[in-house]
Design an enzyme around this catalytic site. Structure first.
Site, PDB file in Angstrom:
ATOM      1  N   SER A   8      -0.122  -0.259  10.313  1.00 16.24           N
ATOM      2  CA  SER A   8      -0.654   1.111  10.260  1.00 16.24           C
ATOM      3  C   SER A   8      -1.454   1.438  11.522  1.00 16.24           C
ATOM      4  O   SER A   8      -1.337   2.533  12.090  1.00 16.24           O
ATOM      5  CB  SER A   8      -1.567   1.271   9.037  1.00 16.24           C
ATOM      6  OG  SER A   8      -0.824   1.159   7.846  1.00 16.24           O
ATOM      7  N   GLY A  79       8.589   5.167   7.317  1.00 21.61           N
ATOM      8  CA  GLY A  79       7.983   6.331   6.687  1.00 21.61           C
ATOM      9  C   GLY A  79       6.735   6.783   7.432  1.00 21.61           C
ATOM     10  O   GLY A  79       6.466   7.984   7.547  1.00 21.61           O
ATOM     11  N   ASP A 338       1.050  -1.805  -0.979  1.00 21.24           N
ATOM     12  CA  ASP A 338       2.126  -2.558  -0.309  1.00 21.24           C
ATOM     13  C   ASP A 338       2.154  -4.026  -0.737  1.00 21.24           C
ATOM     14  O   ASP A 338       3.129  -4.738  -0.466  1.00 21.24           O
ATOM     15  CB  ASP A 338       1.957  -2.490   1.210  1.00 21.24           C
ATOM     16  CG  ASP A 338       2.212  -1.085   1.747  1.00 21.24           C
ATOM     17  OD1 ASP A 338       2.810  -0.270   1.020  1.00 21.24           O
ATOM     18  OD2 ASP A 338       1.818  -0.810   2.898  1.00 21.24           O
TER      19      ASP A 338
HETATM   20  C1  S3P Z   1       0.844   3.745   5.352  1.00 17.69           C
HETATM   21  C2  S3P Z   1       0.522   4.310   4.139  1.00 17.69           C
HETATM   22  C3  S3P Z   1       1.098   3.862   2.857  1.00 17.69           C
HETATM   23  C4  S3P Z   1       1.764   2.502   2.974  1.00 17.69           C
HETATM   24  C5  S3P Z   1       2.613   2.389   4.198  1.00 17.69           C
HETATM   25  C6  S3P Z   1       1.788   2.619   5.449  1.00 17.69           C
HETATM   26  C7  S3P Z   1       0.214   4.278   6.571  1.00 17.69           C
HETATM   27  O1  S3P Z   1       2.079   4.785   2.436  1.00 17.69           O
HETATM   28  O2  S3P Z   1       2.535   2.238   1.810  1.00 17.69           O
HETATM   29  O3  S3P Z   1       3.209   1.111   4.258  1.00 17.69           O
HETATM   30  O4  S3P Z   1       0.258   3.602   7.638  1.00 17.69           O
HETATM   31  O5  S3P Z   1      -0.352   5.375   6.513  1.00 17.69           O
HETATM   32  P1  S3P Z   1       1.681   6.102   1.590  1.00 17.69           P
HETATM   33  O6  S3P Z   1       0.820   6.952   2.417  1.00 17.69           O
HETATM   34  O7  S3P Z   1       3.000   6.774   1.298  1.00 17.69           O
HETATM   35  O8  S3P Z   1       1.025   5.600   0.341  1.00 17.69           O
END
Ligand code: S3P
Length: 449
Positions: A8, A79, A338
């Site tokens: 992140s 994502g 996660d």
């Molecule tokens: C993340 C937020 C989380 C996490 C993802 C990384 C981020 O997702 O599951 O692996 O770096 O902001 P969500 O915001 O959809 O919960």
């Protein structure tokens, strides 16, 4: 051992560095496929990013200095890249298209399109199904107050990033506090951003538009989501004693540590400290945690919400322990979302019942992780019942080696590699190279220990 840099924080260091003035210098960057997707996207928008073996230089273009990409931005499996980049693209004076792999292109994007379009953005799903490929077109953004139905750092961050380009203050309230790296890091880059935690557990972050952000030196702490597999391995495998150095322990991420302790695990925190980036914190002379070029402050506890003082970090010592079942729910879920696949593996090895609820978000990760955890734990002989928003695991049945279907989900592959360590007989994980997304050296490291 150490684990690679936090995913992140690595994403955000490239993104914020790209839209800042000056050079951002990143050490311990995670060179996993997801973060390389982020680098590729910003390079296509004219940002010069130099990758050396131990350091990355991002030559920022300023808040309004990105250029129109001449081709589709490839977000791969990521994502975080898609959703955070949507917030930045919403504020650009050019059009762009983002597209990823099959898994990414089936994940829900309505959750960012709705608030961003409410700000005045023009974001459309090209196939009309609220999924990527997404197209953004130029627009004028207005500040909004948004109550997010989900505790999601990706949703929160997309809105806050768009807020940098809006005509007034933008606030996001989420039902529980999700990871707060965006708030901490944007403050470090000079943004005017505040956050507050309310009595009912909800949280609000507000950002004001600004003229410019400023490049920073960033030392990325080790990823607790990657450390989680080794924390679990150290706890589950008899005779183990494992020291994992330099792990980020930000309370918005460290739910797994609370769960391990509640299950009865023997965990000790050593060398607790705070790592840059921090607003005005630029002393890079220390080599704490074995990370050359990383500054730190000392004496932080593992509790409490860090307020722009950098990222809490510790060395984590785990020893083999007998575990018992627990209930995992409510505000704790965003802090370990996660890690639920590997927590489920620990629960299968614990005595008694573990209940995981309030975790419907598991269904919209790289795979539907309620389904993929259930399928694979059952294949290993565990007693697990999937529910609408989680799972119930009756622990204590010995696991047996099995054919594991990763469904190309990195966290499923790694969680079941740990299960395979404790199981009787051989475990074979299909498409195990999918770990490259967040932890390319995972199998070498597990073989070494
Ligand atoms: C993340 C937020 C989380 C996490 C993802 C990384 C981020 O997702 O599951 O692996 O770096 O902001 P969500 O915001 O959809 O919960």
């Amino acid at each position: 051992m150490t684990v690679p840099g936090d995913k992140s924080i690595s994403h955000r260091s490239i993104m914020f560095g790209s839209i800042a003035l000056g050079t951002t210098v990143i050490t311990n960057f995670l060179k996993g496929a997801d973060c390389l997707s982020t680098i590729g996207c910003f390079q296509k928008m004219g940002v010069e990013i130099t990758q050396k073996p131990d350091v990355i230089y991002v030559h920022g273009r300023g808040l309004r200095g990105l250029s129109a990409p001449s081709e589709t931005l490839d977000v791969g499996n990521s994502g975080t890249t898609t959703r955070l980049l949507s917030g930045i693209l919403a504020g650009q004076p050019f059009s762009a298209v983002m597209s990823g792999d099959e898994s990414l292109n089936s994940r829900p994007m309505g959750r960012i399109m709705t608030p961003l379009n409410r700000m005045g953005a023009h974001i459309t799903s090209i196939c009309g199904n609220n999924c990527a490929p997404l197209r953004t077109d130029p627009s004028t953004l207005h500040g909004i107050r948004y109550h997010s139905p989900v505790a999601s750092a990706q949703v929160k961050s997309a809105i806050l990033l768009a807020g940098l380009y809006a005509d007034g203050e933008t606030c996001v309230t989420e039902p529980a506090l999700s990871r707060n790296h965006t708030e901490l890091m944007l403050a470090g880059f000079g943004a005017d951003i505040t956050s507050s935690l309310h009595e009912d557990g909800s949280a609000t972050a507000c950002i004001s538009p600004c003229q410019e952000l400023f490049g920073q030196d960033i030392c990325v702490p080790g990823d607790i989501s990657s450390a989680a597999y080794f924390i679990a391995a150290g706890i589950l495998v008899p005779g183990s004693e494992l020291l994992i150095r330099n792990v980020g322990t930000n309370p918005t991420r460290a739910g797994i540590l609370k769960v391990c302790e509640a299950m009865g695990a023997d965990i000790t925190y050593l060398n607790t400290r705070n790592m840059a980036p921090a607003a005005g914190q630029t002393d890079n002379t220390s080599t704490a945690g074995g990370q050359a070029g990383c500054s730190h402050t000392s004496g932080q506890t593992l509790t409490g919400l860090p307020q722009n003082t950098g990222e809490p970090t510790a060395d984590i010592l785990v020893r083999h322990s007998s575990l018992h079942g627990v209930t995992i729910e409510g505000d704790l879920i965003p802090a370990l979302i996660d890690e639920i696949p590997v927590i489920a593996v620990m629960a299968a090895c614990a005595e008694g019942t573990t209940i995981i609820r309030d975790a419907a978000e598991l269904k919209v990760k790289e795979t539907n992780r309620i389904d993929t955890v259930t399928e694979n734990l059952r294949a290993m002989g565990a007693d697990i019942t999937p529910t609408e928003d989680g799972m119930i695991i009756e622990g204590g049945r010995p696991l047996k080696g099995a054919q594991i279907r990763s469904h190309l989900d990195h966290r499923i592959a790694m969680a079941f590699a740990v299960a395979g360590l404790t199981a009787e007989g051989e475990t074979v994980i299909d498409n195990s190279q999918c770990v490259d997304v967040s932890y390319p050296e995972f199998f070498q490291t597990i073989a070494r220990i």
